[in-house]
Design an enzyme around this catalytic site. Structure first.
Site, PDB file in Angstrom:
ATOM      1  N   LYS A 161      72.142 -87.338 111.173  1.00 12.32           N
ATOM      2  CA  LYS A 161      70.845 -86.549 111.235  1.00 12.32           C
ATOM      3  C   LYS A 161      70.192 -87.378 110.082  1.00 12.32           C
ATOM      4  O   LYS A 161      68.618 -87.140 109.467  1.00 12.32           O
ATOM      5  CB  LYS A 161      70.624 -85.312 111.369  1.00 12.32           C
ATOM      6  CG  LYS A 161      72.002 -84.924 112.295  1.00 12.32           C
ATOM      7  CD  LYS A 161      72.055 -83.354 112.959  1.00 12.32           C
ATOM      8  CE  LYS A 161      72.972 -82.924 111.853  1.00 12.32           C
ATOM      9  NZ  LYS A 161      74.783 -83.210 111.818  1.00 12.32           N
TER      10      LYS A 161
ATOM     11  N   HIS B  77      74.642 -84.714 104.069  1.00 10.94           N
ATOM     12  CA  HIS B  77      74.288 -85.059 104.714  1.00 10.94           C
ATOM     13  C   HIS B  77      73.304 -86.540 104.020  1.00 10.94           C
ATOM     14  O   HIS B  77      72.828 -86.309 102.677  1.00 10.94           O
ATOM     15  CB  HIS B  77      72.031 -85.017 105.422  1.00 10.94           C
ATOM     16  CG  HIS B  77      71.717 -84.289 105.921  1.00 10.94           C
ATOM     17  ND1 HIS B  77      72.975 -83.657 107.151  1.00 10.94           N
ATOM     18  CD2 HIS B  77      71.772 -82.592 105.288  1.00 10.94           C
ATOM     19  CE1 HIS B  77      72.261 -82.883 107.889  1.00 10.94           C
ATOM     20  NE2 HIS B  77      71.658 -81.896 106.827  1.00 10.94           N
TER      21      HIS B  77
HETATM   22  P1  GDP Z   1      75.439 -85.850 109.308  1.00  4.94           P
HETATM   23  O1  GDP Z   1      75.245 -84.497 108.690  1.00  4.94           O
HETATM   24  O2  GDP Z   1      74.562 -85.395 110.319  1.00  4.94           O
HETATM   25  O3  GDP Z   1      73.291 -86.341 108.423  1.00  4.94           O
HETATM   26  O4  GDP Z   1      75.673 -86.905 109.096  1.00  4.94           O
HETATM   27  P2  GDP Z   1      76.385 -87.393 107.552  1.00  4.94           P
HETATM   28  O5  GDP Z   1      75.768 -87.875 106.531  1.00  4.94           O
HETATM   29  O6  GDP Z   1      77.396 -86.263 106.789  1.00  4.94           O
HETATM   30  O7  GDP Z   1      77.483 -88.546 107.835  1.00  4.94           O
HETATM   31  C1  GDP Z   1      76.793 -89.526 108.697  1.00  4.94           C
HETATM   32  C2  GDP Z   1      77.814 -91.419 107.920  1.00  4.94           C
HETATM   33  O8  GDP Z   1      77.398 -92.184 108.720  1.00  4.94           O
HETATM   34  C3  GDP Z   1      76.884 -90.894 106.741  1.00  4.94           C
HETATM   35  O9  GDP Z   1      78.027 -91.901 105.271  1.00  4.94           O
HETATM   36  C4  GDP Z   1      75.840 -92.084 106.647  1.00  4.94           C
HETATM   37  O10 GDP Z   1      75.784 -92.884 105.575  1.00  4.94           O
HETATM   38  C5  GDP Z   1      76.433 -92.864 108.101  1.00  4.94           C
HETATM   39  N1  GDP Z   1      75.662 -93.868 108.761  1.00  4.94           N
HETATM   40  C6  GDP Z   1      74.589 -93.081 109.206  1.00  4.94           C
HETATM   41  N2  GDP Z   1      73.987 -94.258 110.135  1.00  4.94           N
HETATM   42  C7  GDP Z   1      75.149 -95.007 110.416  1.00  4.94           C
HETATM   43  C8  GDP Z   1      74.922 -95.993 110.801  1.00  4.94           C
HETATM   44  O11 GDP Z   1      73.828 -97.344 111.756  1.00  4.94           O
HETATM   45  N3  GDP Z   1      76.567 -97.279 110.717  1.00  4.94           N
HETATM   46  C9  GDP Z   1      76.931 -97.164 110.332  1.00  4.94           C
HETATM   47  N4  GDP Z   1      77.812 -97.138 109.396  1.00  4.94           N
HETATM   48  N5  GDP Z   1      76.741 -95.569 108.707  1.00  4.94           N
HETATM   49  C10 GDP Z   1      75.821 -94.823 109.269  1.00  4.94           C
HETATM   50  P1  IMO Z   2      76.055 -81.373 108.657  1.00  2.70           P
HETATM   51  O1  IMO Z   2      74.872 -81.352 109.130  1.00  2.70           O
HETATM   52  C1  IMO Z   2      80.259 -80.762 110.610  1.00  2.70           C
HETATM   53  C2  IMO Z   2      82.047 -76.854 110.836  1.00  2.70           C
HETATM   54  C3  IMO Z   2      82.962 -76.971 109.737  1.00  2.70           C
HETATM   55  C4  IMO Z   2      84.004 -75.909 110.392  1.00  2.70           C
HETATM   56  C5  IMO Z   2      82.907 -75.273 111.091  1.00  2.70           C
HETATM   57  C6  IMO Z   2      82.563 -73.544 110.449  1.00  2.70           C
HETATM   58  O2  IMO Z   2      76.546 -82.247 107.385  1.00  2.70           O
HETATM   59  O3  IMO Z   2      76.339 -82.369 110.159  1.00  2.70           O
HETATM   60  P2  IMO Z   2      81.345 -73.168 108.778  1.00  2.70           P
HETATM   61  O4  IMO Z   2      81.283 -73.281 107.014  1.00  2.70           O
HETATM   62  O5  IMO Z   2      79.431 -73.330 108.837  1.00  2.70           O
HETATM   63  O6  IMO Z   2      80.893 -71.310 108.821  1.00  2.70           O
HETATM   64  O7  IMO Z   2      82.715 -74.232 109.513  1.00  2.70           O
HETATM   65  O8  IMO Z   2      81.701 -75.502 111.639  1.00  2.70           O
HETATM   66  N1  IMO Z   2      80.827 -77.892 109.932  1.00  2.70           N
HETATM   67  C7  IMO Z   2      80.507 -78.778 110.198  1.00  2.70           C
HETATM   68  N2  IMO Z   2      80.843 -80.326 110.674  1.00  2.70           N
HETATM   69  N3  IMO Z   2      79.553 -80.806 109.886  1.00  2.70           N
HETATM   70  C8  IMO Z   2      78.641 -80.232 109.495  1.00  2.70           C
HETATM   71  O9  IMO Z   2      77.243 -80.557 109.134  1.00  2.70           O
HETATM   72  C9  IMO Z   2      79.106 -78.635 109.257  1.00  2.70           C
HETATM   73  N4  IMO Z   2      78.846 -77.410 109.175  1.00  2.70           N
HETATM   74  C10 IMO Z   2      80.149 -76.730 109.203  1.00  2.70           C
HETATM   75  O10 IMO Z   2      83.997 -77.663 108.868  1.00  2.70           O
HETATM   76  O11 IMO Z   2      84.541 -76.773 111.601  1.00  2.70           O
HETATM   77 MG    MG Z   3      77.340 -84.477 107.547  1.00  2.47          MG
END
Ligand code: GDP
Ligand code: IMO
Ligand code: MG
Length: 433
Positions: free
Chosen positions: A16, A41
């Protein structure tokens, strides 16, 4: 201009942050509307010399990295003030201007005793734990609903703050001491800590719903960015293995004060496979070499807690559910590059529950726990796709995979992530009108 909502389609970490960052230059406001620093993120920005800068954001909206954006922490968020200022200081030290940030006066504050309660409750649950991030999210939302929460505006009225902390601790200290056998929280210290942030916080605080109403009336673009995701939503997720906020599109309205009639588009981020952090059911989870392949290739380790993410194949029963619950108009499929090199790419199209086929999410949670995936296998591809910038650049089998997913989830795929970098994306349809 209407508002646009961006949500996660699965269990979080779909990318995201990257998608928000991508849209950053075309939007004027990015609003975080739910959750808190349980989110993580990662945004990877390529400099002109080819070097890459990685930013990990927790409490701040991902739009904060775009200078033209006004980032907003909406009323639906729970704010850990210590984390807020740490994150701001960290970004400022790297040259990011954060001076436009606005925080809703109605957002709730994560009091230190709620961080403690989150951790001791999990310990107490033992094998039945949720696997929370331990950031105090659940207890803070519980206080909000119990009407004993502390709000941002309370920080500016010492008398009220003291009354509220006393009211909350009257019960909580009993629980902390008598049930969890841990130390009571001292009201004076809590009040002192919260008051210490008041001067720095004051200029950021606003009636953010009013700011957004004016912005929309002036024709500005507003992006409402979810933390967590559809299956972690407290109402629509895999309860009780969920977070404590409304992470689906409906939550964007309550969490920001923008009415539903102003939302024109809902963009959902769908990872090309599935991951989950923490406990709870996960039908397509892989405990084999394929699971390890996805974890290694996709670098699936939590941005917030560093935990290895559980990995499995794409599940379009979940994808369809996300389309329905959020009213998705556009999908962004991320991490398609991670599937490169697999001879066959399975997609879970339905579940078998005790011999009965389910094309939709089962009504009962127990059935979901017992669901066995029914897979459709597509041919894989071997070519490096990270340099692809148009759909036609993709190998034929990768195109076929995307088209089949699009057909199965019931909404168009408007963009495809082919790498972590800001520009490693294929845009098929404009995400903004
Ligand atoms: P969010 O919580 O939804 O914002 O996602 P996170 O940042 O926790 O996890 C997504 C991971 O995937 C991050 O390390 C990004 O840099 C990586 N990422 C996002 N889009 C892509 C993609 O299209 N390809 C690859 N290889 N990595 C991606
Ligand atoms: P983003 O925004 C993945 C999960 C935790 C746990 C459950 C409850 O990066 O996608 P909490 O601390 O919210 O009460 O935990 O939700 N969890 C996530 N898993 N991505 C997240 O955020 C999360 N935020 C909470 O691991 O299972
Ligand atoms: Mg995340």
């Amino acid at each position: 201009m209407p508002a646009i909502v961006l949500v996660g389609a699965q269990w979080g970490d779909e990318g995201k942050g990257k998608a928000t960052d991508l849209m950053g230059e075309d939007v004027d406001y990015v609003v975080k509307f739910n959750g808190g620093n349980n989110a993580g993120h990662t945004v990877v920005i390529e400099a002109e010399d080819g070097s890459r800068e990685k930013y990990a954001l927790h409490l701040l909206p991902s739009g904060i990295l775009t200078p033209s954006v006004t980032p907003i922490i909406g009323n639906g968020v729970v704010v850990d003030l210590e984390v807020l200022f740490e994150e701001l200081d960290g970004l400022n030290a790297r040259g990011v201007d954060t001076s436009k940030l606005l925080v809703s006066a109605n957002a709730h504050v994560i009091a230190p005793y709620n961080r403690t309660l989150d951790k001791v409750t999990e310990r107490f649950l033992g094998a039945r734990k949720i696997g929370t991030t331990g950031r105090g999210i659940g207890p803070t939302y519980a206080d909000k609903m119990n009407r004993v929460g502390i709000r941002i505006q309370d920080i500016f009225d010492e008398g009220i703050l003291r009354q509220k902390v006393d009211a909350a601790l009257a019960l909580k200290n009993q629980v902390l001491v008598k049930i969890y056998n841990t130390r009571a929280a001292e009201a004076d210290r809590v009040v002192e800590e919260l008051l210490s942030y008041a001067d720095r916080l004051r200029p950021m605080v606003a009636d953010t719903a009013l700011v957004l109403e004016k912005a929309l009336n002036e024709g500005q673009n507003v992006l409402l960015e979810a933390g967590q995701a559809t299956l972690l939503d407290v109402d629509h997720g895999t309860y009780p293995f969920v977070t404590s906020s409304s992470a689906t599109a409906g939550g964007a309205c309550t969490g920001s004060g923008i009415p539903p009639t102003r939302v024109s588009r809902v963009i959902a981020i769908l990872k090309a496979y599935t991951t989950r952090v923490g406990e709870g059911p996960f039908p397509t989870e892989l405990d084999d070499d394929n699971g390890e392949f996805l974890r290694k290739t996709g670098a699936e380790y939590g941005t917030t807690t560093g935990r290895p993410r559980r990995c499995g194949w794409l599940d379009v029963v979940i994808g369809r559910y996300a389309t329905r619950i959020n009213g998705v108009t556009d999908f962004v499929i991320t991490k398609l590059d991670v599937l490169t090199g697999l001879p066959k790419v399975p997609i879970c199209v339905a579940y078998d529950v005790d011999g009965v086929r389910h094309d939709e999410m089962p009504v009962g949670q127990s059935d979901f726990h017992h669901a066995t995936p029914i897979y459709e296998e597509l041919d894989g591809w071997w070519e490096d796709i990270s340099g692809c910038r148009t759909f036609e650049d993709l190998p034929a089998n990768a195109q076929a995979y995307v088209l089949r997913v699009e057909e199965l989830i019931g909404a168009r795929v408007s963009a495809i992530g082919v790498g972590p970098g800001r520009h490693e994306i294929i845009e098929r349809h404009a995400l903004l009108d």
